[in-house]
Enzyme design. Structure first.
Site: not given
Ligand code: UDX
Length: 473
Positions: A275
């Site tokens: 996403c």
């Molecule tokens: C995201 C949104 O959270 C969700 O609401 C939307 O519908 C789809 O996109 P997702 O892609 O499943 O969800 O993962 P998410 O948990 O948001 O993490 C995205 C990326 O950011 C991951 O690679 C994660 O490791 C990274 N991340 C997240 C960080 O590096 N640090 C953080 O503090 C949070």
């Protein structure tokens, strides 16, 4: 969960598209008492689901599926017309993959809307079609609604079209679907609004109502803002390293201000997933089409790409020049708890290692197969299970003779780091990109752990300047 027999119980709901998101959405409606029919064009998917087997690796999804199938409130059909005939409204949950030049590929959704339009021709009474797919602002009102009306021949008295974006994160989809933080409804016609309120009444979450275009923008704004927080924490982590402080302490204290909030401030190798990157690109492009330059979005993407260069620089600092070295990369999925490798930063990381002349050995407890498939698709005829890139089926085999291990995804199984793992390595050097190894491991003799965002206080040029006149000659 305790099932509240609320008005959702009286709603007859169709869900078209049973991917990760569609399936979790359908089951959440059923768990809240709705009567739900799922449909997917792919027979293999519907067959698996009908037999209680989830096609996706997602915590709690399969057990929820078997519970809802046996409750009798959820079933799948292989015929779209049957679903449309027996339900009051249909949620369209089809994918919107990345298209050309930062745009999204709308073809799956428009063709799904067309099929739905055909099935709607033969119905009686009022129906609502709800677009749950992530589509750029304006798509429902300007593209999908006109298409649905054209194909179905239905006017506003018989058909309402609404937008209802989802905010499900992988790994916590079931929880997010069952207990959302908020429900965003983009709906113009009162009848569909009434139906959607009824569908969601038992969820107990705040319902925010906007126009369809406004709701679509909320989805993009939310993801762009979360990605911005991650990139911000990543930039601060680079400063923390040089200043000799710990990025998690700094971000925890920063995020303790409720205006900022503590979530999504974990520095790491950069964000991945299906996403954030795709949505940011689409939002930046959509803004540009509107004559708006979305600099925060552009910069968020730039910082994310730079974070891989930074990780590679840390690897060089930790283990010396990488040419001819063996580097184990542990964790390939874009985050733990999923086998999804889409946009995982492990791809540019491994590419960067190979470019430096290193040999990479990659491991993941669940995503190895998917990573291998995606890697081979992206590198036809390139390295793969040969000398320079090995897909290792166990951590010890990935670490055998390695000069460096890079912890990319914080899978819990890596945290224990038994001494025997270090023994396998030629040099016991670990670069922990998530700061997931506990102190009991990082303080061990014969193991050097370098963590992203944790400084050793070596400031270039003697550190920041003091007040004017205070700098020593
Ligand atoms: C995201 C949104 O959270 C969700 O609401 C939307 O519908 C789809 O996109 P997702 O892609 O499943 O969800 O993962 P998410 O948990 O948001 O993490 C995205 C990326 O950011 C991951 O690679 C994660 O490791 C990274 N991340 C997240 C960080 O590096 N640090 C953080 O503090 C949070």
């Amino acid at each position: 969960m305790t099932r509240r027999r609320g008005p959702t119980g009286s709603a007859r709901i169709g869900v078209s598209g049973l991917g990760y998101m569609g399936l979790a959405t359908a089951l959440s409606f059923s768990a809240h008492g709705g009567s739900v029919i799922g449909y997917d064009v792919n027979r293999e998917v519907t067959d698996r689901i009908a037999h209680g087997r989830s096609p996706y690796h997602e915590a709690g999804l399969e057990s929820l599926l078997s519970r809802e199938l046996s409750s009798g409130r959820f079933r799948v059909v292989g015929d779209l017309a049957e679903m449309v005939a027996e339900t009051e409204g249909v949620f369209l949950c089809l994918p919107t993959p990345a298209g050309a030049r930062g745009r999204i590929d709308l073809r799956p959704v428009t063709s799904g809307a067309r099929q739905l339009g055909k099935a709607l021709r033969r119905t009686e009474g009022h129906r609502t079609v709800v677009i749950k797919s992530t589509v750029v602002p304006g798509t429902t009102e300007r593209v999908l609604e006109p298409e649905l009306r054209r194909v179905s021949g239905l006017g506003t008295d018989r058909l309402g079209v609404a937008a209802n974006p989802e905010f499900l994160a992988e790994g916590s989809m079931v929880r997010d679907a069952l207990r959302p933080e908020r429900i965003v409804l983009g709906v113009n016609d009162p009848r569909s609004r009434g139906w959607l309120r009824r569908v969601y009444r038992s969820f107990g979450a705040p319902v925010l109502e906007l126009s369809p275009t406004g709701a679509e923008l909320v989805k993009y704004a939310s993801n762009a803002f979360l990605a911005l927080k991650v990139s911000f924490a990543n930039e601060i982590s680079r400063m923390a390293e040089r200043l000799g402080t710990h990025v998690d302490d700094v971000m925890a204290a920063t995020g303790a201000d409720p205006r900022i909030g503590s979530k999504f401030l974990r520095a790491g190798p950069g964000f991945g997933g299906s996403c954030f990157e795709k949505d940011l690109r689409a939002l930046v492009t959509c803004a540009r089409d509107l004559g708006v330059r979305l600099r925060t979005g552009e910069t968020t993407l730039t910082v994310n790409a730079e974070q891989t260069h930074h990780a590679l620089e840390l690897a060089r600092q930790a283990a010396g020049p990488l040419h001819d070295r063996t580097v184990a990369v542990l964790g390939l999925s874009f985050k733990p708890g999923t086998d999804d490798v889409r946009e995982s930063r492990a791809f540019p990381l491994v590419t960067g290692l190979l470019k430096d002349g290193a040999r990479a050995r990659v491991h993941d407890p669940v995503a190895l197969g998917r990573f291998r498939e995606a890697w081979k698709l992206g590198h036809p005829g390139g390295p793969g299970n040969g000398e320079s890139l090995v897909f290792a089926s166990s951590v010890p085999s990935a670490l055998e003779g390695a000069d460096l291990a890079i912890l990319h995804t914080d899978w819990p199984e890596y945290r224990a780091w038994p001494r025997s793992w270090t023994d396998r390595m030629r040099q016991g050097v670990v670069l922990d990109l998530r700061r997931s190894l506990p102190a009991s491991v990082t303080t061990r003799a014969r193991l050097k752990v370098v963590a992203l965002g944790v400084g050793n206080g070596s400031m270039p040029n003697g550190g920041p300047a003091g007040p004017p006149g205070s700098r020593r000659p």
